[in-house]
Scaffold this motif. Structure first.
Motif, short mmCIF file in Angstrom:
data_model
loop_
_atom_site.label_atom_id
_atom_site.label_comp_id
_atom_site.label_asym_id
_atom_site.label_seq_id
_atom_site.Cartn_x
_atom_site.Cartn_y
_atom_site.Cartn_z
N THR A 57 12.28 31.18 -3.69
CA THR A 57 13.35 31.09 -4.67
C THR A 57 13.95 32.47 -4.90
OG1 THR A 57 12.22 29.26 -5.78
CG2 THR A 57 13.93 30.40 -7.02
N VAL A 58 15.27 32.54 -4.85
CA VAL A 58 15.97 33.81 -5.07
C VAL A 58 17.01 33.60 -6.17
CG1 VAL A 58 17.50 35.56 -4.10
CG2 VAL A 58 15.62 34.65 -2.73
N SER A 59 17.02 34.50 -7.12
CA SER A 59 18.00 34.47 -8.21
C SER A 59 18.80 35.77 -8.18
CB SER A 59 17.31 34.33 -9.57
OG SER A 59 16.49 33.18 -9.60
N TRP A 60 20.06 35.67 -8.58
CA TRP A 60 20.94 36.84 -8.63
C TRP A 60 21.36 37.10 -10.07
CZ3 TRP A 60 22.25 40.12 -4.69
CH2 TRP A 60 21.95 39.70 -3.39
N TYR A 61 21.46 38.38 -10.41
CA TYR A 61 21.85 38.80 -11.75
C TYR A 61 22.87 39.92 -11.65
CZ TYR A 61 17.75 36.23 -13.31
OH TYR A 61 16.83 35.24 -13.57
N GLN A 62 23.76 39.96 -12.63
CA GLN A 62 24.72 41.04 -12.77
C GLN A 62 24.37 41.84 -14.02
OE1 GLN A 62 28.64 40.52 -14.70
NE2 GLN A 62 29.55 41.00 -12.71
N GLN A 63 24.23 43.15 -13.86
CA GLN A 63 23.93 43.99 -15.01
C GLN A 63 25.01 45.05 -15.17
OE1 GLN A 63 20.23 46.26 -14.97
NE2 GLN A 63 20.19 46.34 -17.21
N ALA A 64 25.88 44.83 -16.14
CA ALA A 64 26.89 45.82 -16.46
C ALA A 64 26.24 47.00 -17.17
CB ALA A 64 27.99 45.21 -17.32
N LEU A 65 26.90 48.13 -17.14
CA LEU A 65 26.34 49.34 -17.72
C LEU A 65 26.02 49.15 -19.20
CD1 LEU A 65 25.70 52.18 -16.68
CD2 LEU A 65 27.90 52.93 -17.60
N GLY A 66 24.77 49.44 -19.58
CA GLY A 66 24.38 49.34 -20.97
C GLY A 66 24.09 47.93 -21.46
N GLN A 67 24.08 46.98 -20.54
CA GLN A 67 23.85 45.58 -20.92
C GLN A 67 22.57 45.05 -20.28
OE1 GLN A 67 26.15 43.88 -22.91
NE2 GLN A 67 27.20 45.85 -23.09
N GLY A 68 22.15 43.88 -20.76
CA GLY A 68 21.05 43.19 -20.10
C GLY A 68 21.57 42.42 -18.89
N PRO A 69 20.72 42.15 -17.91
CA PRO A 69 21.14 41.36 -16.76
C PRO A 69 21.61 39.97 -17.17
CG PRO A 69 19.04 42.44 -16.33
CD PRO A 69 19.32 42.60 -17.80
N GLN A 70 22.64 39.48 -16.47
CA GLN A 70 23.13 38.12 -16.71
C GLN A 70 22.91 37.28 -15.46
OE1 GLN A 70 26.87 37.45 -18.57
NE2 GLN A 70 26.83 39.34 -19.73
N PHE A 71 22.38 36.08 -15.68
CA PHE A 71 22.06 35.17 -14.59
C PHE A 71 23.33 34.66 -13.93
CE2 PHE A 71 19.81 32.12 -12.21
CZ PHE A 71 20.35 30.85 -12.40
N ILE A 72 23.42 34.86 -12.59
CA ILE A 72 24.57 34.36 -11.83
C ILE A 72 24.25 32.99 -11.27
CG2 ILE A 72 26.18 34.79 -9.94
CD1 ILE A 72 25.52 37.77 -10.18
N CYS A 84 18.69 41.11 -7.35
CA CYS A 84 18.14 39.83 -6.95
C CYS A 84 16.66 39.81 -7.29
CB CYS A 84 18.37 39.54 -5.47
SG CYS A 84 17.27 40.37 -4.34
N ALA A 85 16.17 38.63 -7.53
CA ALA A 85 14.77 38.45 -7.90
C ALA A 85 14.21 37.31 -7.08
CB ALA A 85 14.64 38.15 -9.39
N SER A 86 13.01 37.49 -6.56
CA SER A 86 12.38 36.41 -5.82
C SER A 86 11.14 35.94 -6.56
CB SER A 86 12.05 36.82 -4.39
OG SER A 86 10.88 37.62 -4.31
N SER A 87 10.84 34.67 -6.39
CA SER A 87 9.67 34.10 -7.04
C SER A 87 9.21 32.89 -6.25
CB SER A 87 10.00 33.69 -8.49
OG SER A 87 11.09 32.80 -8.52
N PRO A 88 7.94 32.54 -6.37
CA PRO A 88 7.48 31.32 -5.74
C PRO A 88 7.87 30.13 -6.61
CG PRO A 88 5.67 32.39 -6.85
CD PRO A 88 6.87 33.27 -7.04
N ARG A 89 8.01 29.00 -6.02
CA ARG A 89 8.36 27.80 -6.77
C ARG A 89 7.09 27.04 -7.07
NH1 ARG A 89 13.12 25.99 -9.24
NH2 ARG A 89 13.13 23.73 -9.28
N GLY A 90 6.90 26.60 -8.30
CA GLY A 90 5.71 25.85 -8.61
C GLY A 90 5.65 25.53 -10.07
N PRO A 91 4.75 24.67 -10.48
CA PRO A 91 4.68 24.24 -11.87
C PRO A 91 4.21 25.34 -12.81
CG PRO A 91 2.85 23.33 -10.62
CD PRO A 91 3.79 23.97 -9.63
N LEU A 92 3.43 26.26 -12.30
CA LEU A 92 2.97 27.36 -13.14
C LEU A 92 3.81 28.58 -12.79
CD1 LEU A 92 -0.89 26.95 -12.94
CD2 LEU A 92 0.64 26.25 -14.77
N ASN A 93 4.75 28.86 -13.65
CA ASN A 93 5.64 29.98 -13.38
C ASN A 93 4.90 31.30 -13.31
OD1 ASN A 93 8.17 29.12 -12.92
ND2 ASN A 93 9.00 29.75 -14.87
N THR A 94 5.19 32.06 -12.35
CA THR A 94 4.76 33.45 -12.34
C THR A 94 6.01 34.30 -12.53
OG1 THR A 94 5.05 33.66 -9.97
CG2 THR A 94 2.90 32.93 -10.75
#
Lengths: 111, 114
Positions: free
Chosen positions: B31-46, B91-101
């Motif tokens: 699983t791959v997620s993408w985020y946009q982080q503007a200067l001085g802000q928290g990341p936003q989920f794309i 970008c962030a990667s994670s395994p897919r499964g019922p127990l989130n890591t």
């Protein structure tokens, strides 16, 4: 719309002091994450909190989660300069690592 | 080191151009997620990709699009660049499964639109 709010936004503290960062969120979620970000760098995972009442500690940092109050805290004990960074909490809305981040808390520890 | 690599690290584009950013996920993470982080802000989920399909999208217009490949690497494409697209893209990667890591983030691509 899911909102995640942190306070304070900016925190300047002396070495050796204790302080708490608060993270409030607007939707039901059992999954709350804390990340650290150094200037110009990526996000480093600190804690994963997966249930109500979860408490985790690593070194001088301790995180807790109260899902009923929709509140997580990050407590800093006896701060040291190396803890200076921006700290983000993030809520997983869909239990699939789709994070909604807080506004961030910029921490500066003064010697 | 998280094992998540992004390229390029820095990029300068002109308004109206198109850009492609790349992400190689950590071994074993599907699983791959993408985020946009503007200067001085928290990341936003794309958006997020799982098994080559889009699996959730944040509040971003259609000119933000993506792909995931069979090896789980991913691309983020942005068309008709605007000045406000200038940001750090994570970008962030994670395994897919019922127990989130936790998700593991790459070092980011700093995009500047001029």
């Amino acid at each position: 719309e899911l909102k995640v709010e942190q306070n304070p936004l900016f925190l300047s503290m002396q070495e050796g002091k204790n302080y708490t960062i608060y993270c409030n969120y607007s939707t039901t979620s059992d999954r709350l994450y804390w990340y650290r970000q150094d200037p110009g760098k990526s996000l480093e995972s600190l804690f994963v909190l997966l249930s109500n009442g979860a408490v985790k500690q690593e070194g001088r940092l301790m995180a807790s989660l109260d899902t009923k109050a929709r509140l997580s805290t990050l407590h800093i004990t006896a701060a040291v300069h190396d803890l200076s960074a921006t700290y983000f909490c993030a809520v997983d809305k869909n239990t699939g690592n789709q994070f909604y981040f807080g506004t961030g808390t910029s921490l500066t520890v003064i010697p | 080191e998280t094992g998540v690599t992004q390229s390029p690290t820095h990029l300068i584009k002109t308004r109206g151009q198109q850009v492609t950013l790349r992400c190689s996920s950590q071994s074993g993470h599907n699983t791959v997620s993408w985020y946009q982080q503007a200067l001085g802000q928290g990341p936003q989920f794309i958006f997020q990709y799982y098994r080559e399909e889009e699996n959730g999208r944040g509040n971003f217009p259609p000119r933000f699009s993506g792909l995931q490949f069979p090896n789980y690497s991913s691309e983020l494409n942005v068309n008709a660049l605007e000045l406000d697209d200038s940001a750090l893209y994570l970008c962030a990667s994670s395994p897919r499964g019922p127990l989130n890591t936790e998700a593991f983030f790459g070092q980011g691509t700093r995009l500047t639109v001029v």
